[in-house]
Design a protein around this motif. Structure first.
Motif, PDB file in Angstrom:
ATOM      1  N   GLY A 188       3.907  -2.265   3.642  1.00 21.12           N
ATOM      2  CA  GLY A 188       3.448  -2.169   2.264  1.00 21.12           C
ATOM      3  C   GLY A 188       3.590  -0.745   1.758  1.00 21.12           C
ATOM      4  O   GLY A 188       3.341   0.213   2.486  1.00 21.12           O
ATOM      5  N   LYS A 189       4.016  -0.594   0.486  1.00 25.83           N
ATOM      6  CA  LYS A 189       4.257   0.726  -0.088  1.00 25.83           C
ATOM      7  C   LYS A 189       3.342   0.942  -1.292  1.00 25.83           C
ATOM      8  O   LYS A 189       3.183   0.055  -2.126  1.00 25.83           O
ATOM      9  N   TYR A 190       2.775   2.152  -1.400  1.00 26.90           N
ATOM     10  CA  TYR A 190       1.958   2.507  -2.557  1.00 26.90           C
ATOM     11  C   TYR A 190       2.806   2.996  -3.726  1.00 26.90           C
ATOM     12  O   TYR A 190       2.334   3.057  -4.851  1.00 26.90           O
ATOM     13  N   SER A 191       4.043   3.389  -3.455  1.00 27.86           N
ATOM     14  CA  SER A 191       4.916   3.918  -4.499  1.00 27.86           C
ATOM     15  C   SER A 191       6.123   3.007  -4.666  1.00 27.86           C
ATOM     16  O   SER A 191       6.321   2.055  -3.908  1.00 27.86           O
ATOM     17  N   ASP A 192       6.943   3.315  -5.671  1.00 25.40           N
ATOM     18  CA  ASP A 192       8.179   2.551  -5.852  1.00 25.40           C
ATOM     19  C   ASP A 192       9.387   3.391  -5.433  1.00 25.40           C
ATOM     20  O   ASP A 192      10.503   3.189  -5.910  1.00 25.40           O
ATOM     21  N   THR A 193       9.156   4.349  -4.530  1.00 25.67           N
ATOM     22  CA  THR A 193      10.228   5.182  -4.017  1.00 25.67           C
ATOM     23  C   THR A 193      10.531   4.798  -2.563  1.00 25.67           C
ATOM     24  O   THR A 193       9.812   4.015  -1.952  1.00 25.67           O
TER      25      THR A 193
ATOM     26  N   ARG B 182      12.395  -1.380  -4.076  1.00 24.70           N
ATOM     27  CA  ARG B 182      11.384  -0.480  -4.639  1.00 24.70           C
ATOM     28  C   ARG B 182       9.969  -1.023  -4.481  1.00 24.70           C
ATOM     29  O   ARG B 182       8.997  -0.277  -4.622  1.00 24.70           O
ATOM     30  N   HIS B 183       9.831  -2.310  -4.141  1.00 25.34           N
ATOM     31  CA  HIS B 183       8.513  -2.924  -4.032  1.00 25.34           C
ATOM     32  C   HIS B 183       7.919  -2.865  -2.626  1.00 25.34           C
ATOM     33  O   HIS B 183       6.728  -2.595  -2.453  1.00 25.34           O
ATOM     34  N   ILE B 184       8.746  -3.182  -1.624  1.00 17.24           N
ATOM     35  CA  ILE B 184       8.238  -3.418  -0.276  1.00 17.24           C
ATOM     36  C   ILE B 184       9.342  -3.115   0.741  1.00 17.24           C
ATOM     37  O   ILE B 184      10.526  -3.096   0.381  1.00 17.24           O
TER      38      ILE B 184
ATOM     39  N   PHE C 225      18.028  -5.533  -2.626  1.00 24.79           N
ATOM     40  CA  PHE C 225      18.533  -5.142  -3.930  1.00 24.79           C
ATOM     41  C   PHE C 225      17.466  -4.295  -4.628  1.00 24.79           C
ATOM     42  O   PHE C 225      16.264  -4.567  -4.482  1.00 24.79           O
ATOM     43  N   PRO C 226      17.868  -3.264  -5.383  1.00 25.05           N
ATOM     44  CA  PRO C 226      16.927  -2.259  -5.869  1.00 25.05           C
ATOM     45  C   PRO C 226      15.648  -2.786  -6.512  1.00 25.05           C
ATOM     46  O   PRO C 226      14.556  -2.355  -6.148  1.00 25.05           O
ATOM     47  N   ASP C 227      15.756  -3.698  -7.456  1.00 25.24           N
ATOM     48  CA  ASP C 227      14.595  -4.096  -8.240  1.00 25.24           C
ATOM     49  C   ASP C 227      14.048  -5.480  -7.903  1.00 25.24           C
ATOM     50  O   ASP C 227      13.177  -5.990  -8.595  1.00 25.24           O
ATOM     51  N   GLU C 228      14.539  -6.080  -6.831  1.00 26.40           N
ATOM     52  CA  GLU C 228      14.111  -7.424  -6.459  1.00 26.40           C
ATOM     53  C   GLU C 228      13.242  -7.399  -5.198  1.00 26.40           C
ATOM     54  O   GLU C 228      13.451  -6.583  -4.313  1.00 26.40           O
TER      55      GLU C 228
END
Length: 320
Positions: A99-104, A81-83, A193-196
């Motif tokens: 790089g992502k501006y969102s967490d999607t 979700r970060h990068i 992994f989703p949140d890492e």
């Protein structure tokens, strides 16, 4: 008339299913994919025409090289979700950062409106790492005679994608990787992994081979940061500073098991970890963090605090 109604109903169900699948994909926090062109043709080492289609398995075309235009964003992509990360599936075998501006999830949106449009700032974000002649972050090469040898000569390369709720993985099998007149088969598994932030990278060589390495590309003459766990079993190398494509603050790090590493050295283009020759699997973790990401690590202090927190976890459990 009845036949027409049945066909119309089937079309509607398909459209709803496709829309639902697309909707569900955007809700995921981890994702991996590889997208290749079909219904076109090869002209030398360039793929002309055709349309991209996601596949679960791929044997790399013998014509494929850098900028062949047959694989969307040049190889498999994988994101949390970060990068987002992408592996150049050609002789470079480097790993780049989006790089992502969102967490999607953003990978399904990248490279559809032009093969390398992601080099410019887009609504979702952009390519943020200048790999150049280096390894990028966390990829594999072989260090021989003070030079990193890439994947210029490989008999065949196979890729498999797996997505689940807990993680998304890219499997790459390189058969007949030839460097310095020595062939080896190499298996690579890259898992997000989703949140890492981190990617777990596990490599397995078919025979003990001297000089297999990973690293972080050297940019802006930044300091190499090092730390070791209290029990001396784990360590990390890292860089932080205005080293993105747009001079934003970007942090990169690799956590490694000290028993698996023969040497930490400065290469021409990369900070390098040289692994000890073995046929046993070697696992390490790498990551990138970008100051422009949503709810991300905005400062060097936050970046180092995150790394040191993970080092404490490795000190206790030997895994992240």
């Amino acid at each position: 008339m009845k036949t027409i109604k049945i066909i119309a109903a089937l079309v509607l169900v398909t459209q709803i299913g496709n829309a639902q699948q697309k909707k569900d994909t955007t809700k995921l926090k981890a994702h991996a994919e590889i997208s290749v062109k079909q219904d076109g043709k090869w002209e030398g080492q360039k793929y002309i025409g055709g349309n991209f289609k996601n596949v679960q398995n791929l044997k790399l075309a013998k014509e494929h090289t850098d900028h062949s235009f047959d694989i969307r964003f040049e190889g498999p992509g994988f994101e949390n979700r970060h990068i987002a990360y992408r592996l150049y599936l050609d002789w470079r075998n480097a790993i780049d950062l989006f790089g992502k501006y969102s967490d999607t999830i953003v990978l399904p949106k990248i490279g559809l409106d032009g093969f390398d449009s992601y080099h410019e700032k887009c609504v979702w974000g952009s390519d943020i790492l200048k790999v150049g002649k280096g390894m990028g972050i966390g990829s594999i090469g072989r260090f021989v005679n003070n030079a990193v040898l890439h994947f210029n000569n490989v008999d065949s390369t196979f890729v498999k994608i797996e997505n689940s709720k807990k993680q998304s993985s890219v499997y790459v099998n390189y058969f007949g990787w030839n460097t310095a007149n020595e062939k080896v088969d190499l298996k690579s598994k890259l898992s997000v992994f989703p949140d890492e932030y981190f990617v777990k990278h596990t490599i397995t060589a078919s025979k003990s081979t001297q000089g297999i390495c990973t690293g972080i590309v050297k940019l802006k003459n930044l300091e190499l940061i090092k730390a070791e766990s209290t029990n001396k079993k784990w360590a990390y190398i890292a860089t932080y500073g205005a080293q993105s494509m747009f001079s934003d603050n970007l942090g990169m790090a690799i956590f490694y098991e000290t028993a698996t590493v023969e040497n930490v050295i400065e290469g021409v283009d990369d900070h390098l970890l040289i692994f000890k020759p073995t046929i046993a699997p070697i696992s390490f973790y790498f990551l990138g963090t970008w100051e422009k990401e949503k709810a991300g690590l905005k400062t060097k202090e936050e970046f180092l605090a995150y790394l040191n927190k993970k080092l404490l976890v490795l000190n206790k459990t030997s895994k992240l």
